[in-house]
Design a protein around this motif. Structure first.
Motif, PDB file in Angstrom:
ATOM      1  N   SER A  23       0.835  -1.210   0.000  1.00 51.82           N
ATOM      2  CA  SER A  23       0.000   0.000   0.000  1.00 51.82           C
ATOM      3  C   SER A  23       0.864   1.252   0.000  1.00 51.82           C
ATOM      4  N   ALA A  24       1.995   1.208   0.716  1.00 50.37           N
ATOM      5  CA  ALA A  24       2.914   2.348   0.729  1.00 50.37           C
ATOM      6  C   ALA A  24       3.510   2.575  -0.659  1.00 50.37           C
ATOM      7  N   VAL A  25       3.867   1.492  -1.353  1.00 51.15           N
ATOM      8  CA  VAL A  25       4.390   1.609  -2.717  1.00 51.15           C
ATOM      9  C   VAL A  25       3.332   2.210  -3.632  1.00 51.15           C
ATOM     10  N   GLU A  26       2.117   1.699  -3.550  1.00 52.21           N
ATOM     11  CA  GLU A  26       1.034   2.194  -4.400  1.00 52.21           C
ATOM     12  C   GLU A  26       0.813   3.690  -4.197  1.00 52.21           C
ATOM     13  N   GLU A  27       0.772   4.134  -2.954  1.00 55.66           N
ATOM     14  CA  GLU A  27       0.505   5.549  -2.683  1.00 55.66           C
ATOM     15  C   GLU A  27       1.659   6.420  -3.168  1.00 55.66           C
ATOM     16  N   ALA A  28       2.891   5.944  -3.007  1.00 62.58           N
ATOM     17  CA  ALA A  28       4.043   6.701  -3.514  1.00 62.58           C
ATOM     18  C   ALA A  28       3.981   6.815  -5.032  1.00 62.58           C
TER      19      ALA A  28
ATOM     20  N   TYR B 279      15.798  13.279  -0.090  1.00 66.18           N
ATOM     21  CA  TYR B 279      14.451  12.786  -0.381  1.00 66.18           C
ATOM     22  C   TYR B 279      13.434  13.781   0.158  1.00 66.18           C
ATOM     23  N   ASP B 280      12.206  13.608  -0.288  1.00 56.96           N
ATOM     24  CA  ASP B 280      11.092  14.401   0.235  1.00 56.96           C
ATOM     25  C   ASP B 280      10.260  13.595   1.220  1.00 56.96           C
ATOM     26  N   VAL B 281      10.012  12.330   0.880  1.00 58.24           N
ATOM     27  CA  VAL B 281       9.161  11.485   1.726  1.00 58.24           C
ATOM     28  C   VAL B 281       9.761  10.088   1.846  1.00 58.24           C
ATOM     29  N   LEU B 282       9.876   9.605   3.077  1.00 62.12           N
ATOM     30  CA  LEU B 282      10.146   8.196   3.354  1.00 62.12           C
ATOM     31  C   LEU B 282       8.833   7.570   3.779  1.00 62.12           C
ATOM     32  N   SER B 283       8.554   6.381   3.307  1.00 57.98           N
ATOM     33  CA  SER B 283       7.337   5.704   3.739  1.00 57.98           C
ATOM     34  C   SER B 283       7.580   4.220   3.902  1.00 57.98           C
ATOM     35  N   CYS B 284       6.694   3.573   4.634  1.00 58.90           N
ATOM     36  CA  CYS B 284       6.736   2.124   4.831  1.00 58.90           C
ATOM     37  C   CYS B 284       5.368   1.701   5.339  1.00 58.90           C
ATOM     38  N   GLY B 285       5.140   0.409   5.384  1.00 55.56           N
ATOM     39  CA  GLY B 285       3.911  -0.086   5.967  1.00 55.56           C
ATOM     40  C   GLY B 285       3.891   0.186   7.462  1.00 55.56           C
ATOM     41  N   LYS B 286       2.703   0.297   8.033  1.00 59.92           N
ATOM     42  CA  LYS B 286       2.614   0.598   9.463  1.00 59.92           C
ATOM     43  C   LYS B 286       3.109  -0.575  10.310  1.00 59.92           C
ATOM     44  N   GLN B 287       3.145  -1.767   9.734  1.00 59.08           N
ATOM     45  CA  GLN B 287       3.627  -2.955  10.438  1.00 59.08           C
ATOM     46  C   GLN B 287       3.926  -4.024   9.400  1.00 59.08           C
ATOM     47  N   SER B 288       4.557  -5.108   9.823  1.00 54.77           N
ATOM     48  CA  SER B 288       4.818  -6.215   8.902  1.00 54.77           C
ATOM     49  C   SER B 288       3.976  -7.416   9.312  1.00 54.77           C
TER      50      SER B 288
END
Length: 256
Positions: free
Chosen positions: A39-44, A109-118
Motif C-alpha cells: 500500500s505504501a508503494v502504491e501511494e508513492a 528525499y522528500d518522503v520516506l514511507s513504509c507499511g505501518k507494520q509487517s
C-alpha cells in the motif's frame, strides 16, 4: 519529488502455520511483499505520477528477497536498493530501523514511507524508530496522502476518528493497508522490472557496529491461542434479560 519506500519480504499469511514445542513452523518458500508495504508503494506511485516524482524501494533481507523487490519494480517503482543479509538471520525492529536509518542518513528525499507494520511480527515499530534516528517529523497509520505546497498532508486513523496532519518535508509516514488497493503488475511492468536498476549493498559496506546488529528483543517461544470459554445463553422476557445482561457486564465483565 523523491520518494523512498521501505519494503519487506514476509511469509504468506495464507500458507499453513504450525506451532510445535514452542517453535513456529511455516512454509518459507511462500514469501510475499508485505501487504502494508504494498500500500505504501502504491501511494508513492500515485503521488509521484501527480507531482513528477521518482520512487525507489529499499529492502533489507536475504538474496531470495530479490523476487519481492522485482514485484515492487513491476508495480512501477523506478529503482531499488537491496541491503543483503544472511538467510537465517533474525533481526528485530530496532536492528532494521538502525540499518535503514544508516542507509538514509546521507540521502536526499522528500518522503520516506513504509507499511505501518509487517505481517510476520505485527510489531509496528520500525517506522517510528527510523524517524527518531533521522530526526524526521512523522505520522503513523496513514489512510490517505496528498501534497500541498511543501507539506505532506496525512489523513491518519486515530483511536477515536480520523486526523489530518501536515508534515513539513522531508518527513516519514507509515501506511495502513486500508489506504488503497495496490495495483497488480501488468505483463509489461513485469518485463520492464527486469531492466530497472537494483543496487546491492552488504551490511559490511555500511560500516555498522556489531552492537547495531544485535537484537534488542528476544522471542522465547510461541503458543497456540487459548480457546474462548463458551458464552452464556439466557431465556425469558426481554426486559428481564436486558437487566440481567447489564448486571453481568457490570459485575463480571467490568465493561460498564
Amino acid at each position: 519529488m523523491k520518494f523512498y519506500v521501505c519494503i519487506k519480504q514476509v511469509p504468506d499469511v495464507d500458507a499453513p502455520i504450525q506451532i510445535k514445542d514452542g517453535n513456529l513452523i511455516q512454509d518459507t518458500d511462500r514469501m510475499v511483499l508485505n501487504a502494508y508495504d504494498a500500500s505504501a508503494v502504491e501511494e508513492a506511485l500515485v503521488l509521484a505520477e501527480e507531482h513528477d516524482g521518482e520512487v525507489e524501494v529499499v529492502l533489507v533481507g536475504p538474496d531470495k528477497a530479490k523476487e519481492t523487490i522485482r514485484k515492487a519494480l513491476a508495480m512501477g517503482a523506478d529503482k531499488a536498493t537491496h541491503i543483503t543479509t544472511e538467510d537465517d538471520v533474525a533481526y528485530d525492529s530496532a536492528v532494521y530501523a538502525k540499518i535503514l536509518a544508516t542507509f538514509f542518513k546521507d540521502k536526499e528525499y522528500d518522503v520516506l514511507s513504509c507499511g505501518k507494520q509487517s505481517q510476520d511480527t505485527d510489531a509496528g515499530l520500525a517506522g517510528s524508530m527510523i524517524a527518531q534516528h533521522l530526526d524526521l517529523p512523522y505520522a503513523t497509520n496513514a489512510v490517505g496522502l496528498s501534497v500541498e505546497d511543501s507539506e505532506l498532508v496525512v489523513k491518519r486513523q486515530g483511536d477515536s476518528g480520523q486526523e489530518i496532519i501536515g508534515l513539513p518535508q522531508p518527513c516519514l509516514v507509515t501506511c495502513s493497508n486500508d489506504m488503497n488497493e495496490p495495483r497488480i503488475p501488468s505483463l509489461k511492468g513485469i518485463m520492464q522490472s527486469k531492466r530497472k536498476p537494483m543496487e546491492t549493498l552488504s551490511l559490511s559496506d555500511m560500516n555498522l557496529d556489531e552492537s547495531d546488529l544485535s537484537a534488542k528483543t528476544k522471542v522465547t517461544g510461541y503458543m497456540e491461542k487459548p480457546e474462548r470459554e463458551p458464552g452464556q445463553k439466557f431465556e425469558g422476557e426481554p426486559d428481564e434479560l436486558a437487566q440481567k445482561v447489564a448486571q453481568l457486564l457490570d459485575e463480571e465483565a467490568n465493561v460498564i
